[in-house]
Design an enzyme around this catalytic site. Sequence first.
Site, short mmCIF file in Angstrom:
data_model
loop_
_atom_site.label_atom_id
_atom_site.label_comp_id
_atom_site.label_asym_id
_atom_site.label_seq_id
_atom_site.Cartn_x
_atom_site.Cartn_y
_atom_site.Cartn_z
N ARG A 170 13.56 31.54 93.13
CA ARG A 170 12.20 31.95 93.54
C ARG A 170 11.21 31.68 92.41
O ARG A 170 10.04 31.34 92.65
CB ARG A 170 12.17 33.42 93.96
CG ARG A 170 12.58 34.39 92.87
CD ARG A 170 12.43 35.84 93.30
NE ARG A 170 12.97 36.74 92.31
CZ ARG A 170 12.43 37.92 92.01
NH1 ARG A 170 11.33 38.32 92.62
NH2 ARG A 170 12.97 38.69 91.10
N GLU A 226 3.38 38.40 108.87
CA GLU A 226 4.05 37.11 108.72
C GLU A 226 3.85 36.19 109.92
O GLU A 226 3.71 34.98 109.77
CB GLU A 226 5.55 37.33 108.48
CG GLU A 226 5.88 37.99 107.15
CD GLU A 226 5.78 39.51 107.20
OE1 GLU A 226 5.96 40.14 106.14
OE2 GLU A 226 5.52 40.06 108.29
N PHE A 263 11.74 37.86 106.83
CA PHE A 263 10.46 37.87 107.55
C PHE A 263 10.04 36.47 107.99
O PHE A 263 9.54 36.28 109.09
CB PHE A 263 9.37 38.49 106.67
CG PHE A 263 9.74 39.84 106.12
CD1 PHE A 263 10.45 40.75 106.89
CD2 PHE A 263 9.40 40.19 104.83
CE1 PHE A 263 10.81 42.00 106.38
CE2 PHE A 263 9.75 41.43 104.31
CZ PHE A 263 10.45 42.34 105.08
N HIS A 311 14.39 35.55 98.55
CA HIS A 311 15.20 36.76 98.76
C HIS A 311 16.15 36.58 99.95
O HIS A 311 16.28 37.47 100.80
CB HIS A 311 14.30 37.97 98.96
CG HIS A 311 13.51 38.35 97.75
ND1 HIS A 311 12.51 37.53 97.24
CD2 HIS A 311 13.56 39.44 96.94
CE1 HIS A 311 11.99 38.10 96.17
NE2 HIS A 311 12.61 39.24 95.96
N ASP A 357 18.05 46.06 98.01
CA ASP A 357 17.19 46.19 99.19
C ASP A 357 18.00 46.40 100.47
O ASP A 357 17.46 46.82 101.49
CB ASP A 357 16.30 44.95 99.34
CG ASP A 357 15.18 44.92 98.31
OD1 ASP A 357 15.10 45.87 97.51
OD2 ASP A 357 14.41 43.95 98.29
N ARG A 402 16.76 35.68 94.98
CA ARG A 402 16.21 36.67 94.06
C ARG A 402 16.97 36.67 92.73
O ARG A 402 16.38 36.86 91.67
CB ARG A 402 16.30 38.05 94.70
CG ARG A 402 15.82 39.20 93.83
CD ARG A 402 16.11 40.53 94.50
NE ARG A 402 15.46 41.64 93.81
CZ ARG A 402 15.58 42.92 94.16
NH1 ARG A 402 16.33 43.23 95.20
NH2 ARG A 402 14.96 43.87 93.50
#
Length: 312
Positions: A10, A58, A83, A109, A117, A167
């Site tokens: 990322r 999104e 998303f 991610h 998460d 991530r």
Amino acid sequence: MLEVKKIATRESYGNALVELGKEHEDVVVLDADLAAATKTGIFKKAFPQRHIDCGIAECNMMGIAAGLAATGKVPFASSFAMFAAGRAFEQVRNSIGYPHLNVKIGATHAGISVGEDGATHQCNEDIALMRTIPGMVVINPSDDVEAKAAVRAAYEHQGPVYMRFGRLAVPVINDRPDYKFELGKGVVLKEGSDVAVIATGLCVSEALDAAAMLEKDGIHPMVINIHTIKPLDTELVISAAQKTGKVVTVEEHSVIGGLGSAVCDVLCENAPVKVKKIGINDCFGESGPAVELISRYGLDGKSIYEKIKAFL
């Protein structure tokens, strides 16, 4: 022994966007209130007039990206994989895929390495979803070097592209003068004759670790890095299967619909051999440290080694 350099892809995405922005004024970056996490904030700092924060919307962001592409801009729509591929699937399919617009989707991610998460954010289905959209290119880079090259290749490609980023900081394995990135072309990282190990994303470095362990046991695996899952390098996949007679796929994604399924689609028609798919086995993830989760779900080098040994 020197410590291996590790960088999250990322981060590579954000840095590559800045470089593209310096060279091309038509690059526009969109984000959905996650610029700090997706690292598009780096682009926002350099080019504030070409960064659009669409808020936590999104689906709307994909529509905006489609509109920008229709005016000649090259939009990079960015969000978490859950998303970008999950929540906004309909808009990606109908507003971007159906009219074949020049939109690039930067999905960060992805996979269980999202870590703490938890299952709701650990998207292990995105490759499967994006593969089904006609004309969509799907890229899953293995490290910093490859991720930066992928962003540039995505810009140069005319049409929709889905890029998968992580991530977790991962080892840089492609930092060599002869490295070349080409859409739809796999990379043979190690020659071998006993089994073809075909990996993608962060699993590529783990597959190399597993291969080193196998060599100590007198097993000589071929290791292939597949950074572009669609279009797949069918020629390389077929030749590897014919050479070794056995294939193992490794991915930080569900074993349903991802790299393993793409490889099996090709082999069952062209070169039927035994295939072992290593990935997330039809289950959700859980919250925990990323490195521990990779081990728990059998995607670390030692686990891959053990699974290949058992398969052989």
